[in-house]
Motif scaffolding. Structure first.
Motif, mmCIF file in Angstrom:
data_model
loop_
_atom_site.group_PDB
_atom_site.id
_atom_site.type_symbol
_atom_site.label_atom_id
_atom_site.label_comp_id
_atom_site.label_asym_id
_atom_site.label_seq_id
_atom_site.Cartn_x
_atom_site.Cartn_y
_atom_site.Cartn_z
ATOM 1 N N SER A 109 0.821 -1.214 0.000
ATOM 2 C CA SER A 109 0.000 0.000 0.000
ATOM 3 C C SER A 109 0.854 1.262 0.000
ATOM 4 O O SER A 109 0.383 2.347 -0.357
ATOM 5 N N GLY A 110 2.129 1.114 0.388
ATOM 6 C CA GLY A 110 3.023 2.264 0.414
ATOM 7 C C GLY A 110 2.784 3.201 1.568
ATOM 8 O O GLY A 110 3.387 4.286 1.623
ATOM 9 N N LYS A 111 1.902 2.825 2.492
ATOM 10 C CA LYS A 111 1.594 3.683 3.632
ATOM 11 C C LYS A 111 2.047 2.979 4.913
ATOM 12 O O LYS A 111 1.514 1.932 5.269
ATOM 13 N N PRO A 112 3.059 3.531 5.592
ATOM 14 C CA PRO A 112 3.544 2.895 6.821
ATOM 15 C C PRO A 112 2.487 2.968 7.924
ATOM 16 O O PRO A 112 1.676 3.895 7.981
ATOM 17 N N ASN A 113 2.515 1.965 8.778
ATOM 18 C CA ASN A 113 1.577 1.948 9.905
ATOM 19 C C ASN A 113 2.117 2.793 11.057
ATOM 20 O O ASN A 113 3.261 2.587 11.490
ATOM 21 N N PRO A 114 1.324 3.710 11.569
ATOM 22 C CA PRO A 114 1.773 4.482 12.735
ATOM 23 C C PRO A 114 1.853 3.589 13.969
ATOM 24 O O PRO A 114 1.290 2.493 14.002
ATOM 25 N N GLU A 115 2.535 4.086 14.989
ATOM 26 C CA GLU A 115 2.751 3.283 16.183
ATOM 27 C C GLU A 115 1.433 2.906 16.863
ATOM 28 O O GLU A 115 1.289 1.799 17.379
ATOM 29 N N TRP A 116 0.467 3.814 16.881
ATOM 30 C CA TRP A 116 -0.800 3.515 17.552
ATOM 31 C C TRP A 116 -1.543 2.376 16.862
ATOM 32 O O TRP A 116 -2.194 1.556 17.524
ATOM 33 N N PHE A 117 -1.409 2.303 15.529
ATOM 34 C CA PHE A 117 -2.091 1.230 14.812
ATOM 35 C C PHE A 117 -1.375 -0.106 15.032
ATOM 36 O O PHE A 117 -2.023 -1.159 15.104
ATOM 37 N N LYS A 118 -0.055 -0.048 15.139
ATOM 38 C CA LYS A 118 0.687 -1.271 15.461
ATOM 39 C C LYS A 118 0.254 -1.811 16.821
ATOM 40 O O LYS A 118 0.135 -3.024 17.017
ATOM 41 N N ALA A 119 0.010 -0.883 17.752
ATOM 42 C CA ALA A 119 -0.457 -1.301 19.081
ATOM 43 C C ALA A 119 -1.842 -1.933 18.989
ATOM 44 O O ALA A 119 -2.132 -2.934 19.662
ATOM 45 N N VAL A 120 -2.700 -1.355 18.134
ATOM 46 C CA VAL A 120 -4.036 -1.913 17.931
ATOM 47 C C VAL A 120 -3.943 -3.327 17.372
ATOM 48 O O VAL A 120 -4.667 -4.237 17.809
ATOM 49 N N ILE A 121 -3.058 -3.534 16.407
ATOM 50 C CA ILE A 121 -2.871 -4.855 15.807
ATOM 51 C C ILE A 121 -2.438 -5.865 16.874
ATOM 52 O O ILE A 121 -2.908 -7.009 16.900
ATOM 53 N N GLU A 122 -1.536 -5.437 17.761
ATOM 54 C CA GLU A 122 -1.075 -6.339 18.823
ATOM 55 C C GLU A 122 -2.206 -6.681 19.790
ATOM 56 O O GLU A 122 -2.363 -7.845 20.199
ATOM 57 N N ILE A 123 -2.988 -5.665 20.144
ATOM 58 C CA ILE A 123 -4.124 -5.905 21.050
ATOM 59 C C ILE A 123 -5.137 -6.832 20.377
ATOM 60 O O ILE A 123 -5.670 -7.754 21.006
ATOM 61 N N PHE A 124 -5.396 -6.589 19.099
ATOM 62 C CA PHE A 124 -6.325 -7.452 18.347
ATOM 63 C C PHE A 124 -5.820 -8.883 18.335
ATOM 64 O O PHE A 124 -6.603 -9.836 18.514
ATOM 65 N N SER A 179 -10.427 1.152 13.998
ATOM 66 C CA SER A 179 -9.061 1.652 13.865
ATOM 67 C C SER A 179 -8.628 1.688 12.403
ATOM 68 O O SER A 179 -7.979 2.651 11.957
ATOM 69 N N THR A 180 -8.975 0.663 11.655
ATOM 70 C CA THR A 180 -8.624 0.615 10.237
ATOM 71 C C THR A 180 -9.344 1.711 9.460
ATOM 72 O O THR A 180 -8.764 2.351 8.585
ATOM 73 N N ALA A 181 -10.610 1.931 9.789
ATOM 74 C CA ALA A 181 -11.374 2.977 9.118
ATOM 75 C C ALA A 181 -10.788 4.355 9.397
ATOM 76 O O ALA A 181 -10.753 5.224 8.517
ATOM 77 N N VAL A 182 -10.308 4.580 10.625
ATOM 78 C CA VAL A 182 -9.693 5.856 10.974
ATOM 79 C C VAL A 182 -8.361 6.030 10.255
ATOM 80 O O VAL A 182 -8.036 7.122 9.752
ATOM 81 N N LEU A 183 -7.569 4.970 10.201
ATOM 82 C CA LEU A 183 -6.247 5.040 9.574
ATOM 83 C C LEU A 183 -6.339 5.209 8.062
ATOM 84 O O LEU A 183 -5.751 6.120 7.476
ATOM 85 N N ASP A 184 -7.087 4.307 7.426
ATOM 86 C CA ASP A 184 -7.152 4.306 5.959
ATOM 87 C C ASP A 184 -8.409 3.557 5.524
ATOM 88 O O ASP A 184 -8.406 2.330 5.467
ATOM 89 N N PRO A 185 -9.484 4.245 5.216
ATOM 90 C CA PRO A 185 -10.741 3.596 4.831
ATOM 91 C C PRO A 185 -10.599 2.632 3.653
ATOM 92 O O PRO A 185 -11.358 1.674 3.545
ATOM 93 N N SER A 186 -9.605 2.866 2.791
ATOM 94 C CA SER A 186 -9.436 1.979 1.631
ATOM 95 C C SER A 186 -9.074 0.560 2.047
ATOM 96 O O SER A 186 -9.316 -0.394 1.307
ATOM 97 N N ARG A 187 -8.496 0.420 3.245
ATOM 98 C CA ARG A 187 -8.129 -0.909 3.720
ATOM 99 C C ARG A 187 -9.354 -1.737 4.117
ATOM 100 O O ARG A 187 -9.237 -2.934 4.364
ATOM 101 N N MET A 188 -10.495 -1.081 4.208
ATOM 102 C CA MET A 188 -11.718 -1.797 4.527
ATOM 103 C C MET A 188 -12.196 -2.630 3.340
ATOM 104 O O MET A 188 -13.057 -3.499 3.491
ATOM 105 N N ASN A 189 -11.627 -2.352 2.176
ATOM 106 C CA ASN A 189 -12.030 -3.067 0.966
ATOM 107 C C ASN A 189 -10.808 -3.725 0.338
ATOM 108 O O ASN A 189 -10.373 -3.380 -0.765
#
Length: 221
Positions: A109-124, A179-189
Motif C-alpha cells: 500500500s506504500g503507507k507505513p503503519n503508525p505506532e498507535w495502529f501497530k499497538a491496535v494490531i497487537e491488542i487485536f 481503527s482501520t477505518a480511521v487510519l485508511d478507509p481503503s483498507r476496509m475493501n
C-alpha cells in the motif's frame, strides 16, 4: 400404548431442544424404565403393574422434564463453546490466507503503519485468541464443576461463558474495524474474498452471542 411409551411420549412433548440430544435423553430414560420394569416382572408383578411401578419410581414427567430441559440447554452451550474454539481461529486464518492470496503484504500500500495502529494490531492479536482460550477453559471447568453442580447451575455458568467468549470476539473485530477505518478507509475493501470472509466473521460472532441472551425454552405444562 404401554405405560412406559406413554410416559416417554409425555416427556418428548414437554422438551424443547436439538432433536439428536433430546433423542439421546429419551432413549436413556426408556432403557432405564425398561430395566426397572423387568426387575419388577422378575419379582412377580405382571407387565402392566411392573411398568406402572417403574414409571412411579422414575418420577413425575413434569419434574423430570425440567431436569432434562436443563441438560439439553447445557449440551447446547457446550456445543457452542466448541464452535468458539474451532470457528474463531479458523475464520481468522481464512481471512489472513485470503488477504495474502488476493492482496499480498500490507507494505504494497506504500503507507507505513503508525505506532498507535501497530499497538491496535497487537491488542487485536491477543483479543482474538481470548475466545478460544475462554472456550477451552470453560469446557475443562464444566467437566470439573459437573461433579459439584446440577445441570441448571452449570448451564448458567456455561451460558455466560459463551457470552464472554463471543463478546470478546466482537470487541476484537470492532476495535480493528474502527481503527482501520480511521487510519485508511481503503483498507476496509481489501478484496471481495476478504470482504465475504469478514462479513461471515461478524455474522458468526453475533450468532455465537445469541445463546447467552436468548430466553430458555419454556416447558409444556
Amino acid at each position: 400404548m404401554s405405560t412406559i411409551e406413554a410416559y416417554i411420549g409425555d416427556l418428548d412433548a414437554r422438551l424443547r431442544g436439538p432433536s439428536s440430544a433430546k433423542t439421546d435423553l429419551l432413549t436413556e430414560a426408556r432403557d432405564g424404565l425398561v430395566d426397572a420394569a423387568e426387575a419388577y416382572r422378575e419379582g412377580g408383578a405382571d407387565e402392566a403393574e411392573a411398568e406402572r411401578r417403574a414409571v412411579a419410581d422414575f418420577g413425575p414427567a413434569s419434574v423430570i422434564a425440567r431436569e432434562y430441559q436443563a441438560e439439553l440447554a447445557l449440551r447446547g452451550d457446550i456445543g457452542t463453546l466448541w464452535k468458539v474454539i474451532v470457528g474463531v481461529p479458523l475464520i481468522q486464518v481464512t481471512w489472513e490466507l485470503s488477504r495474502i492470496w488476493t492482496y499480498g503484504d500490507w507494505s504494497r500500500s506504500g503507507k507505513p503503519n503508525p505506532e498507535w495502529f501497530k499497538a491496535v494490531i497487537e491488542i487485536f492479536g491477543v483479543l482474538v485468541l481470548v475466545p478460544a482460550v475462554i472456550g477451552a477453559v470453560s469446557l475443562f471447568g464444566a467437566r470439573r464443576l459437573g461433579r459439584r453442580l446440577d445441570s441448571v447451575s452449570l448451564g448458567k455458568v456455561t451460558r455466560w461463558t459463551v457470552g464472554a467468549a463471543a463478546g470478546t470476539n466482537l470487541l476484537a473485530l470492532l476495535l480493528l474495524t474502527v481503527s482501520t477505518a480511521v487510519l485508511d478507509p481503503s483498507r476496509m475493501n481489501v478484496s471481495v474474498v476478504c470482504n465475504v470472509v469478514a462479513l461471515a466473521w461478524v455474522a458468526f460472532s453475533f450468532w455465537l452471542l445469541q445463546p447467552a441472551f436468548r430466553p430458555r425454552p419454556a416447558l409444556a405444562a
